[in-house]
Each structure stands twice: as C-alpha cells, then as structure tokens.
Design a protein around this motif. Structure first.
Motif, PDB file in Angstrom:
ATOM      1  N   PRO A  39       0.857  -1.141   0.038  1.00  0.00           N
ATOM      2  CA  PRO A  39       0.063   0.095   0.106  1.00  0.00           C
ATOM      3  C   PRO A  39       0.832   1.233   0.102  1.00  0.00           C
ATOM      4  O   PRO A  39       1.978   1.332   0.642  1.00  0.00           O
ATOM      5  N   THR A  40       0.496   2.298  -0.657  1.00  0.00           N
ATOM      6  CA  THR A  40       1.165   3.532  -0.635  1.00  0.00           C
ATOM      7  C   THR A  40       0.011   4.664  -1.300  1.00  0.00           C
ATOM      8  O   THR A  40      -0.837   4.134  -1.542  1.00  0.00           O
ATOM      9  N   ALA A  41       0.637   5.828  -1.335  1.00  0.00           N
ATOM     10  CA  ALA A  41      -0.111   6.889  -2.246  1.00  0.00           C
ATOM     11  C   ALA A  41       0.821   7.616  -2.715  1.00  0.00           C
ATOM     12  O   ALA A  41       1.210   8.713  -2.374  1.00  0.00           O
ATOM     13  N   PRO A  42       1.124   7.390  -4.112  1.00  0.00           N
ATOM     14  CA  PRO A  42       2.151   8.216  -4.926  1.00  0.00           C
ATOM     15  C   PRO A  42       1.670   9.614  -5.027  1.00  0.00           C
ATOM     16  O   PRO A  42       0.632   9.656  -5.114  1.00  0.00           O
ATOM     17  N   ILE A  43       2.743  10.372  -4.833  1.00  0.00           N
ATOM     18  CA  ILE A  43       2.333  11.683  -5.164  1.00  0.00           C
ATOM     19  C   ILE A  43       2.419  12.124  -6.722  1.00  0.00           C
ATOM     20  O   ILE A  43       3.512  11.867  -7.489  1.00  0.00           O
ATOM     21  N   LEU A  44       1.375  12.699  -7.340  1.00  0.00           N
ATOM     22  CA  LEU A  44       1.461  13.111  -8.464  1.00  0.00           C
ATOM     23  C   LEU A  44       1.764  14.573  -8.716  1.00  0.00           C
ATOM     24  O   LEU A  44       0.835  15.243  -8.174  1.00  0.00           O
ATOM     25  N   CYS A  45       2.991  14.908  -9.210  1.00  0.00           N
ATOM     26  CA  CYS A  45       3.159  16.301  -9.147  1.00  0.00           C
ATOM     27  C   CYS A  45       2.868  16.846 -10.613  1.00  0.00           C
ATOM     28  O   CYS A  45       3.097  16.323 -11.621  1.00  0.00           O
ATOM     29  N   PHE A  46       2.357  18.170 -10.820  1.00  0.00           N
ATOM     30  CA  PHE A  46       1.918  18.573 -12.091  1.00  0.00           C
ATOM     31  C   PHE A  46       2.698  20.062 -12.032  1.00  0.00           C
ATOM     32  O   PHE A  46       2.497  20.725 -11.008  1.00  0.00           O
ATOM     33  N   GLY A  47       3.523  20.377 -13.225  1.00  0.00           N
ATOM     34  CA  GLY A  47       4.108  21.690 -12.985  1.00  0.00           C
ATOM     35  C   GLY A  47       3.899  22.083 -14.394  1.00  0.00           C
ATOM     36  O   GLY A  47       3.720  21.593 -15.602  1.00  0.00           O
ATOM     37  N   GLY A  48       3.999  23.715 -14.615  1.00  0.00           N
ATOM     38  CA  GLY A  48       3.898  24.086 -15.910  1.00  0.00           C
ATOM     39  C   GLY A  48       2.763  24.403 -16.469  1.00  0.00           C
ATOM     40  O   GLY A  48       2.643  25.038 -17.652  1.00  0.00           O
ATOM     41  N   PHE A  49       1.703  24.081 -15.830  1.00  0.00           N
ATOM     42  CA  PHE A  49       0.328  24.571 -15.984  1.00  0.00           C
ATOM     43  C   PHE A  49      -0.085  25.878 -15.845  1.00  0.00           C
ATOM     44  O   PHE A  49       0.414  26.637 -14.835  1.00  0.00           O
ATOM     45  N   ASP A  50      -1.350  26.397 -16.361  1.00  0.00           N
ATOM     46  CA  ASP A  50      -1.798  27.804 -16.074  1.00  0.00           C
ATOM     47  C   ASP A  50      -2.607  27.377 -14.690  1.00  0.00           C
ATOM     48  O   ASP A  50      -3.678  26.822 -14.689  1.00  0.00           O
ATOM     49  N   GLY A  51      -2.112  28.092 -13.528  1.00  0.00           N
ATOM     50  CA  GLY A  51      -2.696  28.147 -12.372  1.00  0.00           C
ATOM     51  C   GLY A  51      -4.074  28.807 -12.305  1.00  0.00           C
ATOM     52  O   GLY A  51      -4.850  28.988 -11.273  1.00  0.00           O
ATOM     53  N   SER A  52      -4.300  29.842 -13.319  1.00  0.00           N
ATOM     54  CA  SER A  52      -5.536  30.392 -12.991  1.00  0.00           C
ATOM     55  C   SER A  52      -6.909  29.716 -13.822  1.00  0.00           C
ATOM     56  O   SER A  52      -7.964  30.239 -13.829  1.00  0.00           O
ATOM     57  N   ARG A  53      -6.558  28.342 -14.084  1.00  0.00           N
ATOM     58  CA  ARG A  53      -7.636  27.698 -15.081  1.00  0.00           C
ATOM     59  C   ARG A  53      -7.699  26.061 -14.185  1.00  0.00           C
ATOM     60  O   ARG A  53      -6.813  25.532 -13.631  1.00  0.00           O
TER      61      ARG A  53
END
Length: 232
Positions: A39-53
């Motif tokens: 069991p685990t909870a991998p961290i899905l990281c998101f970068g470079g997207f538009d934070g206003s949407r």
C-alpha cells in the motif's frame, strides 16, 4: 491554516514540498515515482500548467477503472495529488492524464505488490476520524501484530492483530473521538523496516507515525515525534 503553517507541516512531515524541484516554469508536465508498491499513496506532481484555470486529472488503472480529479483554478502553476493505493488495488501499468483546454499531458507508473513488509497511513488525523492503517508484503494468511506507541516518550499503548489476505495485504480501522488524546503516535511491527532518509530521493511521507489533532486546523508544528530527525 494561518500563513506559513502548511509549509511548516510539510517540513516536519515530509522534509519540504513533495513536488519540490519541478519548478513552475517550462512546459506542462507530470512527475510520479515510476514504480510503487501497495500500500502507498504516490504523489502526482503537476508543473508548468496555467494556475488560473481548472486542471482535470484522470488516473486509469491497469484494469481500465478511471478516477477523475479537478484541481480548481488559482491553485498555482505547481500542484500535487496524493493517489491512494490501498490493499486490494490492481497491479500493473497505470496512466495519469492531465488536461487543461487543448493542453494534455500523460505519463505512466507501475504498481506492484509490496516486496517487504510495509505499513501506510495518513500523517494528519482529525479527532473523530477513522484511522485507516494499510499493510502489504507480509506472509499470506498469517496474522500480524501492530504495536501502538504515544508521544512524547513513546509509551507503549497496545497491540492489535490484523488479518492478512492471500496477497499478503491487510487493513486495520481505528476509530477516534473527541476524547482521544491529541498528540503524535507511532505504529509498527518488528518486520517493518523504515529506511534512513536519503538525500535527493523521491519525496515520500514517513508512514510509521501520525499526528491526531483537534477538529480546528492545527496552528503549530507537530510534536517532536514527527520530525525527520527524531523518528518514532
């Protein structure tokens, strides 16, 4: 939480931002540990997207089951999702797909059964919540004893027995209420090995300890038990 407190909690519980190092600039992208074990909870990281949407994230398991998450607008250009893989989750290749208008990005990661005895639980628990303790990598069909300790002196409280299924996995649900002492706790088994902190390693929470806090958001860092330098 008051300004600065979330960052403090991140520092105490995981050594800083779990998606640190991606940076906000550059093209849209996803980062996740390439191989994880239940069991685990991998961290899905998101970068470079538009934070206003809004950002729509879909995770598809190896069996085709889909889970969709929406990160609402004005989050930032760098964000994360903790994707839970409890006992009984299917193994195999998972796909992560992020969409923001016409911009789409995908990646994959591999899910396997635990190769060694493993314990996973949330680090922060509110009084009244049920604490879900997940196990993997144990001998199939053999019951496992979990020992509970309380901070700050790591006083032994009790031992609970967990049934293990044919995959070597099991779970324990512990109920709490407003009378349960708000402090940090440690839960472990002699077969569970907590590796030392490795510089520049993939960010993962320290899963043998948790902090039970009152229903109001915590306004101070966790007790010393939860610091990386003083593992329970």
């Amino acid at each position: 939480m008051p300004e600065g407190v979330p960052a403090q909690l991140d520092l105490f519980l995981g050594g800083g931002s779990r998606c640190a190092g991606m940076g906000d600039d550059g093209p849209p992208r996803i980062r996740v540990r390439p191989v994880v074990e239940i069991p685990t909870a991998p961290i899905l990281c998101f970068g470079g997207f538009d934070g206003s949407r809004d950002l729509t994230v879909t995770v598809t398991t190896s069996t085709g089951t889909r889970s969709t998450f929406t990160i609402k607008a004005y989050w930032d250009s760098l964000s994360e999702i903790e994707y839970l893989l409890p006992p009984g989750s299917p193994t195999g290749r998972y796909q992560v797909h992020a969409a923001q208008g016409r911009t789409t990005v995908s990646t994959t990661f591999e899910v396997r059964r635990a190769s060694v005895p493993t314990l996973w639980l949330k680090n922060l628990i509110t009084q009244g919540e049920t604490i879900h303790v997940y196990l993997g990598g144990f001998a199939p069909g053999q019951p496992v004893g979990l020992h509970l300790y309380a901070c700050p002196q790591l006083q032994y409280r009790t031992t609970m027995t967990v049934s293990i299924d044919h995959n070597g996995e099991g779970r324990l649900d512990l109920r709490t209420n407003t009378a349960t002492e708000p402090t940090c706790y440690a839960m472990n088994n002699a077969l569970i090995y907590t590796p030392p902190e490795i510089p520049n390693a993939w960010p993962e929470p320290d899963n043998s300890v948790f902090w039970l806090h009152r229903p109001t958001p915590p306004t101070s860092p966790p007790p010393p038990c939860l610091t990386r330098a003083s593992r329970c």
